[in-house]
Scaffold this motif. Sequence first.
Motif, PDB file in Angstrom:
ATOM      1  N   LYS A  11      24.448  38.890   2.230  1.00  0.00           N
ATOM      2  CA  LYS A  11      25.353  39.990   1.859  1.00  0.00           C
ATOM      3  C   LYS A  11      25.628  40.857   3.081  1.00  0.00           C
ATOM      4  CE  LYS A  11      24.145  38.458  -2.266  1.00  0.00           C
ATOM      5  NZ  LYS A  11      23.459  37.205  -2.296  1.00  0.00           N
ATOM      6  N   LEU A  15      33.447  37.654   3.140  1.00  0.00           N
ATOM      7  CA  LEU A  15      33.647  36.666   2.087  1.00  0.00           C
ATOM      8  C   LEU A  15      33.196  35.294   2.570  1.00  0.00           C
ATOM      9  CD1 LEU A  15      37.260  37.734   1.030  1.00  0.00           C
ATOM     10  CD2 LEU A  15      35.127  38.274  -0.155  1.00  0.00           C
ATOM     11  N   HIS A  89      33.233  35.938  -3.141  1.00  0.00           N
ATOM     12  CA  HIS A  89      32.279  36.981  -2.763  1.00  0.00           C
ATOM     13  C   HIS A  89      30.876  36.390  -2.816  1.00  0.00           C
ATOM     14  CE1 HIS A  89      34.883  40.520  -2.592  1.00  0.00           C
ATOM     15  NE2 HIS A  89      35.608  39.882  -3.506  1.00  0.00           N
TER      16      HIS A  89
END
Length: 142
Positions: A11, A15, A89
């Motif tokens: 994270k 993307l 995502h």
Amino acid sequence: MDEILNKFFYKDGSLRDIYILDTTSMDWDKLLTNFKFTIYKNGEIMDDEYIPSEQELLNGNLINVNLIYKGISFNGYYNNSDFIEFDLHPTAIDSIESLNKLLDFMKELTQETNKEIILTPESTIEEVYISVKPNETIKYNL
């Protein structure tokens, strides 16, 4: 599988991209016919039966597509380039179950197009994380 989740779906705000290479408008036609997309033309949602044309792109229309596959959202732009790209995502892939759903999606894409499907970091087509070949062979580049 945890190694795959940690290495490919970190994270960092970026993307992940799914690419289908060496495509034609016929590949888009197959996908639009066989998957349930929500299609937007210049920001306006279109009817379920709407299929974009290359002429609309030539006229300057912006056509985006969204697909929810087994609870995971994929976004892309209908275009007349030689590849199809979907954005993902990485936060959507947070378990072995969601990873398997992503792999199922990639397998279905390769079945529909008979082309290799690759998952890469955002806008980095040369760095392949996962590839699925038309015979459904999956390769992880760990």
